[in-house]
Enzyme design. Sequence first.
Site, mmCIF file in Angstrom:
data_model
loop_
_atom_site.group_PDB
_atom_site.id
_atom_site.type_symbol
_atom_site.label_atom_id
_atom_site.label_comp_id
_atom_site.label_asym_id
_atom_site.label_seq_id
_atom_site.Cartn_x
_atom_site.Cartn_y
_atom_site.Cartn_z
ATOM 1 N N SER A 1 0.941 -0.901 -0.127
ATOM 2 C CA SER A 1 0.218 -0.051 -0.217
ATOM 3 C C SER A 1 0.622 1.078 0.037
ATOM 4 O O SER A 1 0.507 2.101 -0.013
ATOM 5 C CB SER A 1 -1.103 -0.386 1.522
ATOM 6 O OG SER A 1 0.176 -0.259 2.504
ATOM 7 N N HIS B 1 -39.348 24.053 -10.242
ATOM 8 C CA HIS B 1 -39.430 23.733 -11.069
ATOM 9 C C HIS B 1 -38.944 24.270 -12.420
ATOM 10 O O HIS B 1 -38.620 23.834 -13.421
ATOM 11 C CB HIS B 1 -41.064 23.544 -11.849
ATOM 12 C CG HIS B 1 -42.418 22.951 -10.613
ATOM 13 N ND1 HIS B 1 -42.351 21.843 -10.232
ATOM 14 C CD2 HIS B 1 -42.457 24.293 -10.328
ATOM 15 C CE1 HIS B 1 -43.610 21.385 -9.628
ATOM 16 N NE2 HIS B 1 -42.958 22.488 -9.317
ATOM 17 N N SER C 1 -13.288 27.671 -26.841
ATOM 18 C CA SER C 1 -13.447 26.597 -27.223
ATOM 19 C C SER C 1 -12.719 26.654 -28.693
ATOM 20 O O SER C 1 -12.297 28.147 -29.547
ATOM 21 C CB SER C 1 -14.465 27.032 -28.209
ATOM 22 O OG SER C 1 -14.924 26.354 -29.274
ATOM 23 N N LYS D 1 -17.325 31.293 -27.817
ATOM 24 C CA LYS D 1 -17.472 30.417 -26.576
ATOM 25 C C LYS D 1 -16.705 31.231 -25.106
ATOM 26 O O LYS D 1 -15.784 31.304 -25.410
ATOM 27 C CB LYS D 1 -17.387 29.160 -27.184
ATOM 28 C CG LYS D 1 -18.557 28.085 -27.804
ATOM 29 C CD LYS D 1 -19.601 28.024 -27.416
ATOM 30 C CE LYS D 1 -19.874 26.860 -26.481
ATOM 31 N NZ LYS D 1 -19.907 26.038 -26.923
ATOM 32 N N GLU E 1 -19.137 23.171 -15.155
ATOM 33 C CA GLU E 1 -19.104 21.575 -15.063
ATOM 34 C C GLU E 1 -18.315 20.211 -14.283
ATOM 35 O O GLU E 1 -19.059 19.779 -14.320
ATOM 36 C CB GLU E 1 -18.713 21.725 -16.479
ATOM 37 C CG GLU E 1 -19.662 22.298 -17.382
ATOM 38 C CD GLU E 1 -19.305 22.499 -18.828
ATOM 39 O OE1 GLU E 1 -20.009 21.783 -19.394
ATOM 40 O OE2 GLU E 1 -18.540 23.655 -19.257
HETATM 41 N N1 ARG Z 1 -1.057 -1.161 5.762
HETATM 42 C C1 ARG Z 1 -2.264 -1.638 6.531
HETATM 43 C C2 ARG Z 1 -3.439 -1.645 6.677
HETATM 44 O O1 ARG Z 1 -3.780 0.233 5.779
HETATM 45 C C3 ARG Z 1 -1.273 -1.483 7.881
HETATM 46 C C4 ARG Z 1 -1.854 -2.696 8.760
HETATM 47 C C5 ARG Z 1 -1.522 -4.061 8.764
HETATM 48 N N2 ARG Z 1 -2.081 -4.838 9.499
HETATM 49 C C6 ARG Z 1 -1.961 -6.123 9.617
HETATM 50 N N3 ARG Z 1 -2.410 -6.496 10.652
HETATM 51 N N4 ARG Z 1 -1.537 -6.797 8.287
HETATM 52 O O2 ARG Z 1 -4.338 -1.755 6.255
#
Ligand code: ARG
Length: 470
Positions: A32, A165, A286, A292, A299
């Site tokens: 992550s 409306h 445009s 334009k 938008e």
């Molecule tokens: N990167 C993990 C998350 O965001 C951290 C927690 C990980 N915990 C675990 N028990 N693997 O959830």
Amino acid sequence: MTDTNKTSAASAMWGGRFAGGPAAIMQRINASIDFDKRLYAQDIRGSKAHCRMLVRQAILTEADGAAILTGLDKVLAEIEAGDFPFSAALEDIHMNVEARLAEIIGEPAGRLHTARSRNDQVATDFRLWVRDAMDGMDTALKGLIAALLDRADEHAATVMPGFTHLQAAQPVTFGHHMMAYVEMIGRDRGRLADARKRLNESPLGSAALAGTSFPTDRHSTAAELGFDRPMRNSLDGVSDRDFALEFLSACSICAIHLSRLAEELVIWTSAQFRFVKLSDAFTTGSSIMPQKRNPDAAELIRAKTGRVIGDLTALLLVMKGLPLAYSKDMQDDKEPVFEAADTMELAIAAMTGMIGDMTVNTAVLHAAAGAGFTTATDIADWCVRALKMPFRRAHHVAGSLVKLAEDKGIGLEDLTLAEMQAIEPGITEDARAVLTVESSVASRTSFGGTAPIRVKEAVAAARAALAGAG
Ligand code: ARG
């Protein structure tokens, strides 16, 4: 396929019982760091608070504690300088920071994780991040309210058609219309403030799920991190993300408000309406049609509302059906929150710019305010007041006057007294005075009404509240 080289670092954290490293695809789905690196400041702040507490409680020695604190500051400086070696093999921000700390200070780094787990660590980091995002969004919303208030003040007496409306209904003031959004955005701020109160409890020290056998002091870490108190239940501490859901709900509702205002700007800037003109700074041309001036920012605000609502839906569905306590599903909580926070930041800033810069075409608004027999209710009200007529009958009289004017292709105010008296003999010259759009709006002095005097009061009250509440 395995990639043991790259995973050796992560294995050092949790791989005691593993013989081989994870497959490359496992690493990809598991990592992550690409997105949770945004939690670095909160992660280091949380670790420092935890470290100080461990020293205070004599769980860590002063010397180890000092080494950890200095090392964490170095890690922070490296990340902020942009020369931190983020590694996907180290999965997430927590392990990236800890591994680098170990490289810098050696053995004491391994003691930092005493009496905590990544589960309470990530919950703490994320709460801190969302709290900062709420505070940033609140400041931005105050800026938007200030821009709306300026336009409302300036145009407290500017008449425009009010719609139901999307049909011309009754004249209102432009200031009153702006103030409606001030109210909405004010409630958006209120929702953030409410959510912030519930968010502001510390999960730190919940450890993996059950608490810890070490003599920790969760109250002191909570206080150091600006939380009101530690969370009362360790299972809850590591496993709920309702604070993020509340943030996303508040964002979604606010985005809907912005989207409605954006839609009005799109309509109002069209050649058919010409109620307002957006500045060069907030429009685009445009490539083919030289005339334009497109309201692209409005938008896009309208479009991005869908993303924010999608972010809320995404996290609701991540959480739905998860048993207690932590599940890895919850790692997917961050991207929707980051996306929503970024989107809101952009949308609020763009809306503030457009509102601050737009030119209000008072002459066009005035002409449009009277079109479509918008003062018909005023003549009905006059009959009720002056002739003591029941409203239902007065409505009928006004309807007949509208039909006559419509047939003749003129406005209500262009009917002669004789023509009006042919429909209702009680009508006198006085009645004609209520037919102007100015008198119509000036008469609507009820609390919360559109009269310029009420708008001025509302602006003053909102300005005072904005300055006072901080
Ligand atoms: N990167 C993990 C998350 O965001 C951290 C927690 C990980 N915990 C675990 N028990 N693997 O959830």
